[in-house]
Enzyme design. Structure first.
Site, short mmCIF file in Angstrom:
data_model
loop_
_atom_site.label_atom_id
_atom_site.label_comp_id
_atom_site.label_asym_id
_atom_site.label_seq_id
_atom_site.Cartn_x
_atom_site.Cartn_y
_atom_site.Cartn_z
CD GLU A 259 42.88 28.94 72.70
OE1 GLU A 259 43.21 29.19 71.51
OE2 GLU A 259 43.70 28.53 73.36
CB CYS A 294 38.09 31.71 66.14
SG CYS A 294 38.31 29.93 66.51
#
Ligand code: NAD
Length: 492
Positions: A259, A294
């Site tokens: 990720e 993110c």
């Protein structure tokens, strides 16, 4: 508000291996509080010997404790109990988290801990609902696809939401029957220890969840390369993701879930019914946790006819932010994790200004009495897609603005040559929204909203260099298991 004195906290130092805290290291790293930059303790760095000890303990627990082989309902019950204990101890955990991270204590209590507790409960429900398939073979054969856990999963977490990112990494592999060795970020190491202590208190066999502390190049690398690690699950930057793929390839080809970073667009069309609501969403998605997210919506793409009006509203919201230490009674704008990261943000902004961008607000530090590491909400216009702040992940409160005249141009700008983590589209036209979903290359597309919810069933993960595989959802459970094909001939 649950304010606290940051000098009064006991910090659980060391690694957590086989149910106990282990204080050993090849060196000790200083750890600072982001809110005021003050040193508060040192962290032992686990070298290969300590990492080996943690992985061996996890492997023994996986093989001998019955975690994977005995009743999955019992495993689910232990996971639920762990969630209950985290909730019970939320005040202590929240202080620990707020002390050393960018998360305000109230946000940890209201958002991070409830999210994490619920996430564990979501994955606990899968534990006894996993199985394989019976395959369509000839009738005197029985073909089966049996699922099995990997054994020891190495989970490596970033610093931006230490508790939630750790739980998102480890809940699915644990529910699927794996043992986990977790390495939190060296910048925010301590809440992970408390999470692991609570797991043992809840009844997990010792060794099923171990924690090793240290930096990436020593501890993280040793963990990824350990021969007894069956799978690596990583959340962090694309640069580190690249190193982890190399480590996996060079140490036996381990499967990876990655990720990684993002540079996510928010595309706003002039047909939105409520511009105030859109402005609030745009501002929140770049200012939340000071942009250290993110999925931060860091590229605003707006239809030219409403650009001025929208920017006025976003500027008003961003200018109202006031910095605040994470342990005070007022919820303030979040600090930047470290002085180094603050400088990195400022350098990216400065170079973009040098290339011809204009700062509508910000582009400077935002200090309280000269201490702490806060960066002012920053909005940059007159930018092009090749400029650094548009191209690279800034990981700070920096929004770039580009305008477009028609749908095709808007969708084209939304594309990014490297990243494809998430995107937001704001429109009152349902056909246009559906076209956007088809056109935009990203792992998640939000329409008329931005950001994750408690819908853990919706997986998260990126396209392109934003990652491989998914966290959350059924996909995260499947990614925590491997498949074995079985064919039995029972003809006479
Ligand atoms: P980072 O890549 O610097 O570090 C992440 C973790 O990896 C840390 O624990 C670090 O110690 C470890 N690490 C570093 N080098 C390593 C190596 N060679 N081998 C093994 N481990 C190593 O990232 P960060 O600065 O902690 O976090 C910010 C980044 O994380 C941003 O790029 C952000 O977009 C990304 N992120 C992504 C998601 C997502 O879901 N896609 C979520 C949160 C953060």
């Amino acid at each position: 508000m649950p304010a606290f004195n940051p000098n009064d906290l006991d910090v659980p130092q060391g690694h957590f291996i086989d149910g106990v805290i282990v204080s050993e290291g090849t060196e000790w790293l200083p750890v600072h509080r982001p809110s005021d930059g003050a040193w508060y303790t040192d962290l032992p760095v686990a070298g290969p010997t300590t990492v080996d000890r943690a992985v061996a303990s996890a492997r023994t627990a996986f093989q001998c404790s019955g975690w994977a082989t005995e009743s999955p309902r019992a495993r689910a019950a232990l996971l639920r109990r762990w969630a209950e204990f985290i909730d019970r101890d939320k005040d202590t955990l929240a202080r620990l988290e707020a002390l050393g991270s960018t998360r305000h204590i109230q946000g940890v209590l209201d958002i991070d801990i409830p999210y994490s507790v619920d996430c564990i409960r979501f994955f606990a429900e899968w534990a006894d609902k996993l199985g394989g398939d019976v395959a369509a073979t000839r009738t005197d054969h029985l073909g089966m696809v049996v699922t099995e856990p990997y054994g020891v999963v190495a989970a490596i977490a970033p610093w931006n939401f230490p508790i939630t990112q750790s739980i998102t990494k480890i809940a699915a592999p644990l529910a699927a029957g794996n043992a986990v060795v977790l390495k939190p970020s060296e910048l925010t190491p301590f809440s992970a220890i408390r999470l692991a202590q609570l797991a043992v208190e809840a009844g997990f066999p010792v060794g099923i969840l171990n924690v090793v502390q240290g930096n990436g190049t020593v501890t993280g690398d040793a963990l990824c390369r350990h021969p007894s690690v069956g799978k690596i699950s990583f959340t962090g930057s694309t640069r580190t993701g690249t190193e982890i793929m190399k480590a996996s390839a060079e140490s036996g080809i381990k499967p990876v879930t990655l990720e990684l970073g993002g540079k996510s667009p928010q595309v706003v069309f002039a047909d939105v019914p409520d511009l105030d609501r859109v402005a609030a969403t745009v501002a929140r998605s770049i200012l939340y946790n000071a942009g250290q997210v993110c999925i931060a919506g860091s590229r605003l793409l707006v239809e030219r006819s409403i650009e001025e009006e929208l920017l006025e509203k976003v500027i008003a919201l961003a200018s109202a932010e006031r910095p605040g230490a994470t342990w005070t009674s007022d919820t303030g704008f979040a600090p930047i994790i470290s002085a180094t990261q603050l400088q990195r943000i400022h350098d990216r902004v400065t170079r973009t200004l040098d290339d011809g961008a204009t700062a509508l607000i910000g582009a400077q530090r935002l200090d309280v009495r000269g201490d702490g590491a806060f960066y002012a909400p920053t909005i940059l216009t007159d930018v092009s897609s090749t400029m650094e702040a548009v191209r690279e992940e800034v990981f700070g409160p920096v929004l770039t603005v580009q305008s477009f005249d028609d749908e095709d141009e808007g969708f084209a700008l939304a594309g990014h040559e490297q990243y494809g983590l998430a995107a937001g589209v704001h429109t009152g036209n349902v056909n246009r929204a559906l076209r956007a979903v088809r056109r935009i290359q990203a792992g998640t597309v939000w329409v008329n909203r931005y950001g994750r919810t408690h819908d853990y069933i919706i997986p998260t993960g990126g396209y392109h260099s934003s990652g491989i595989g998914k966290d959350l959802g059924r996909q995260a459970v499947e990614a925590s298991l491997r498949q074995k094909s079985v064919l039995i001939d029972f003809s006479e």
